[in-house]
Design a protein around this motif. Structure first.
Motif, PDB file in Angstrom:
ATOM      1  N   LEU A  32       0.839  -1.187   0.000  1.00 24.19           N
ATOM      2  CA  LEU A  32       0.000   0.000   0.000  1.00 24.19           C
ATOM      3  C   LEU A  32       0.878   1.242   0.000  1.00 24.19           C
ATOM      4  CD1 LEU A  32      -1.523  -2.339   1.818  1.00 24.19           C
ATOM      5  CD2 LEU A  32      -3.151  -0.513   2.197  1.00 24.19           C
ATOM      6  N   ASP A  33       0.472   2.239  -0.774  1.00 20.12           N
ATOM      7  CA  ASP A  33       1.192   3.505  -0.858  1.00 20.12           C
ATOM      8  C   ASP A  33       0.318   4.628  -0.312  1.00 20.12           C
ATOM      9  OD1 ASP A  33       3.611   2.640  -2.159  1.00 20.12           O
ATOM     10  OD2 ASP A  33       2.400   2.319  -3.949  1.00 20.12           O
ATOM     11  N   PHE A  34       0.915   5.445   0.549  1.00 26.77           N
ATOM     12  CA  PHE A  34       0.223   6.564   1.172  1.00 26.77           C
ATOM     13  C   PHE A  34       0.997   7.852   0.959  1.00 26.77           C
ATOM     14  CE2 PHE A  34      -1.068   2.880   3.586  1.00 26.77           C
ATOM     15  CZ  PHE A  34      -2.398   3.106   3.897  1.00 26.77           C
ATOM     16  N   ARG A  35       0.268   8.965   0.975  1.00 31.68           N
ATOM     17  CA  ARG A  35       0.890  10.286   1.082  1.00 31.68           C
ATOM     18  C   ARG A  35       0.510  10.823   2.458  1.00 31.68           C
ATOM     19  NH1 ARG A  35      -0.798  12.926  -3.244  1.00 31.68           N
ATOM     20  NH2 ARG A  35       1.142  12.583  -4.353  1.00 31.68           N
ATOM     21  N   CYS A  36       1.508  11.251   3.205  1.00 31.92           N
ATOM     22  CA  CYS A  36       1.304  11.850   4.523  1.00 31.92           C
ATOM     23  C   CYS A  36       1.723  13.314   4.410  1.00 31.92           C
ATOM     24  CB  CYS A  36       2.149  11.119   5.562  1.00 31.92           C
ATOM     25  SG  CYS A  36       2.130  11.888   7.185  1.00 31.92           S
ATOM     26  N   THR A  37       0.751  14.208   4.566  1.00 32.71           N
ATOM     27  CA  THR A  37       1.007  15.637   4.396  1.00 32.71           C
ATOM     28  C   THR A  37       0.803  16.361   5.716  1.00 32.71           C
ATOM     29  OG1 THR A  37       0.217  15.516   2.116  1.00 32.71           O
ATOM     30  CG2 THR A  37       0.347  17.712   3.108  1.00 32.71           C
ATOM     31  N   TYR A  38       1.799  17.140   6.097  1.00 37.57           N
ATOM     32  CA  TYR A  38       1.662  17.953   7.308  1.00 37.57           C
ATOM     33  C   TYR A  38       0.760  19.140   7.011  1.00 37.57           C
ATOM     34  CZ  TYR A  38       4.885  15.408  10.244  1.00 37.57           C
ATOM     35  OH  TYR A  38       5.454  14.438  11.025  1.00 37.57           O
ATOM     36  N   VAL A  39      -0.406  19.163   7.661  1.00 36.97           N
ATOM     37  CA  VAL A  39      -1.340  20.279   7.542  1.00 36.97           C
ATOM     38  C   VAL A  39      -0.766  21.477   8.294  1.00 36.97           C
ATOM     39  CG1 VAL A  39      -3.696  21.043   8.071  1.00 36.97           C
ATOM     40  CG2 VAL A  39      -3.277  18.675   7.375  1.00 36.97           C
ATOM     41  N   ASP A  40      -0.166  21.200   9.439  1.00 37.90           N
ATOM     42  CA  ASP A  40       0.585  22.180  10.217  1.00 37.90           C
ATOM     43  C   ASP A  40       1.644  21.400  10.982  1.00 37.90           C
ATOM     44  OD1 ASP A  40      -0.602  21.140  12.603  1.00 37.90           O
ATOM     45  OD2 ASP A  40      -2.232  22.585  12.474  1.00 37.90           O
ATOM     46  N   SER A  41       2.270  22.008  11.979  1.00 42.91           N
ATOM     47  CA  SER A  41       3.383  21.347  12.668  1.00 42.91           C
ATOM     48  C   SER A  41       2.929  20.179  13.547  1.00 42.91           C
ATOM     49  CB  SER A  41       4.154  22.365  13.504  1.00 42.91           C
ATOM     50  OG  SER A  41       3.307  22.935  14.482  1.00 42.91           O
ATOM     51  N   ARG A  42       1.607  20.016  13.757  1.00 43.33           N
ATOM     52  CA  ARG A  42       1.125  18.940  14.625  1.00 43.33           C
ATOM     53  C   ARG A  42       0.219  17.934  13.925  1.00 43.33           C
ATOM     54  NH1 ARG A  42      -2.271  21.806  18.592  1.00 43.33           N
ATOM     55  NH2 ARG A  42      -2.666  22.969  16.726  1.00 43.33           N
ATOM     56  N   GLU A  43      -0.453  18.330  12.866  1.00 43.33           N
ATOM     57  CA  GLU A  43      -1.489  17.493  12.266  1.00 43.33           C
ATOM     58  C   GLU A  43      -1.085  17.025  10.882  1.00 43.33           C
ATOM     59  OE1 GLU A  43      -6.156  17.751  10.894  1.00 43.33           O
ATOM     60  OE2 GLU A  43      -5.289  19.435  11.967  1.00 43.33           O
ATOM     61  N   VAL A  44      -1.385  15.744  10.590  1.00 40.21           N
ATOM     62  CA  VAL A  44      -1.121  15.198   9.265  1.00 40.21           C
ATOM     63  C   VAL A  44      -2.424  14.742   8.617  1.00 40.21           C
ATOM     64  CG1 VAL A  44       1.255  14.476   9.746  1.00 40.21           C
ATOM     65  CG2 VAL A  44      -0.628  12.866  10.140  1.00 40.21           C
ATOM     66  N   ALA A  45      -2.453  14.833   7.307  1.00 43.31           N
ATOM     67  CA  ALA A  45      -3.527  14.264   6.498  1.00 43.31           C
ATOM     68  C   ALA A  45      -2.925  13.066   5.775  1.00 43.31           C
ATOM     69  CB  ALA A  45      -4.041  15.284   5.499  1.00 43.31           C
ATOM     70  N   VAL A  46      -3.651  11.949   5.784  1.00 40.48           N
ATOM     71  CA  VAL A  46      -3.150  10.715   5.191  1.00 40.48           C
ATOM     72  C   VAL A  46      -4.062  10.303   4.039  1.00 40.48           C
ATOM     73  CG1 VAL A  46      -2.568   8.305   5.626  1.00 40.48           C
ATOM     74  CG2 VAL A  46      -2.216  10.009   7.427  1.00 40.48           C
ATOM     75  N   ASP A  47      -3.465  10.071   2.879  1.00 42.08           N
ATOM     76  CA  ASP A  47      -4.223   9.655   1.697  1.00 42.08           C
ATOM     77  C   ASP A  47      -3.670   8.342   1.169  1.00 42.08           C
ATOM     78  OD1 ASP A  47      -5.902  12.071   1.329  1.00 42.08           O
ATOM     79  OD2 ASP A  47      -3.959  13.034   1.011  1.00 42.08           O
ATOM     80  N   LEU A  48      -4.562   7.385   0.926  1.00 38.86           N
ATOM     81  CA  LEU A  48      -4.184   6.126   0.286  1.00 38.86           C
ATOM     82  C   LEU A  48      -4.073   6.387  -1.212  1.00 38.86           C
ATOM     83  CD1 LEU A  48      -3.729   3.048   0.382  1.00 38.86           C
ATOM     84  CD2 LEU A  48      -6.214   2.788   0.175  1.00 38.86           C
ATOM     85  N   LEU A  49      -2.893   6.123  -1.779  1.00 44.97           N
ATOM     86  CA  LEU A  49      -2.647   6.408  -3.189  1.00 44.97           C
ATOM     87  C   LEU A  49      -2.814   5.187  -4.075  1.00 44.97           C
ATOM     88  CD1 LEU A  49       0.574   8.591  -2.859  1.00 44.97           C
ATOM     89  CD2 LEU A  49      -1.808   9.364  -3.034  1.00 44.97           C
ATOM     90  N   ASP A  50      -2.372   4.022  -3.601  1.00 44.88           N
ATOM     91  CA  ASP A  50      -2.352   2.839  -4.457  1.00 44.88           C
ATOM     92  C   ASP A  50      -2.301   1.574  -3.604  1.00 44.88           C
ATOM     93  OD1 ASP A  50      -2.217   1.471  -6.969  1.00 44.88           O
ATOM     94  OD2 ASP A  50      -0.064   1.211  -6.700  1.00 44.88           O
ATOM     95  N   VAL A  51      -2.922   0.515  -4.111  1.00 47.50           N
ATOM     96  CA  VAL A  51      -2.857  -0.802  -3.474  1.00 47.50           C
ATOM     97  C   VAL A  51      -2.507  -1.819  -4.546  1.00 47.50           C
ATOM     98  CG1 VAL A  51      -4.114  -2.565  -2.176  1.00 47.50           C
ATOM     99  CG2 VAL A  51      -4.649  -0.155  -1.813  1.00 47.50           C
ATOM    100  N   GLU A  52      -1.538  -2.657  -4.232  1.00 49.61           N
ATOM    101  CA  GLU A  52      -1.177  -3.734  -5.146  1.00 49.61           C
ATOM    102  C   GLU A  52      -1.178  -5.057  -4.391  1.00 49.61           C
ATOM    103  OE1 GLU A  52       2.524  -2.930  -7.095  1.00 49.61           O
ATOM    104  OE2 GLU A  52       1.691  -1.248  -8.223  1.00 49.61           O
ATOM    105  N   GLN A  53      -1.460  -6.115  -5.123  1.00 48.31           N
ATOM    106  CA  GLN A  53      -1.348  -7.470  -4.578  1.00 48.31           C
ATOM    107  C   GLN A  53      -0.503  -8.256  -5.555  1.00 48.31           C
ATOM    108  OE1 GLN A  53      -5.027  -9.654  -4.109  1.00 48.31           O
ATOM    109  NE2 GLN A  53      -4.113 -10.991  -2.591  1.00 48.31           N
ATOM    110  N   SER A  54       0.609  -8.789  -5.058  1.00 46.37           N
ATOM    111  CA  SER A  54       1.563  -9.527  -5.892  1.00 46.37           C
ATOM    112  C   SER A  54       2.001  -8.702  -7.106  1.00 46.37           C
ATOM    113  CB  SER A  54       0.962 -10.860  -6.335  1.00 46.37           C
ATOM    114  OG  SER A  54       0.635 -11.644  -5.214  1.00 46.37           O
ATOM    115  N   GLY A  55       2.199  -7.397  -6.893  1.00 47.58           N
ATOM    116  CA  GLY A  55       2.691  -6.539  -7.952  1.00 47.58           C
ATOM    117  C   GLY A  55       1.645  -6.042  -8.925  1.00 47.58           C
TER     118      GLY A  55
END
Length: 113
Positions: A56-79
């Motif tokens: 699984l691939d995620f993007r973790c973005t700092y909204v500010d110095s304390r909070e993050v937003a997490v987005d699932l970008l991609d899911v693969e199974q056996s490539g």
């Protein structure tokens, strides 16, 4: 007051590489990379333990110095790309999202001094 993230991306990636393993289960592996398109974001790749061979691939973005937003970008199974709506994938995505948030919280001493 919300403050923007002041930490440079290279130091942030290093800190995540050191902290993230403390939230993970045996047999799981990960990669943390700088998001070249956004200095406040990291790209995190997880390889799940077990015979399902999910990654699984995620993007973790700092909204500010304390909070993050997490987005699932991609899911693969056996490539191969796979449907992220299956229950197994949703459970993995929720677990990894929680681990990302736990890691961000543990690093607040660095990101929100």
């Amino acid at each position: 007051m919300d403050r923007p993230l002041q930490m440079d991306q290279h130091s942030l990636v290093t800190a995540w590489k050191e902290q993230l393993p403390t939230t993970m289960d045996d047999g799981e592996s990960f990669r943390v990379l700088a998001d070249d398109g956004n200095r406040s974001s990291l790209l995190i790749h997880f390889d799940a333990a077990g015979h399902q061979a999910y990654s699984l691939d995620f993007r973790c973005t700092y909204v500010d110095s304390r909070e993050v937003a997490v987005d699932l970008l991609d899911v693969e199974q056996s490539g191969r790309h796979t449907d992220e709506r299956t229950e197994a994938v949703q459970q993995l995505a929720q677990r990894y999202t929680r681990q990302i948030h736990e890691c961000a919280q543990a690093l607040q001493g660095l990101t929100n001094p």
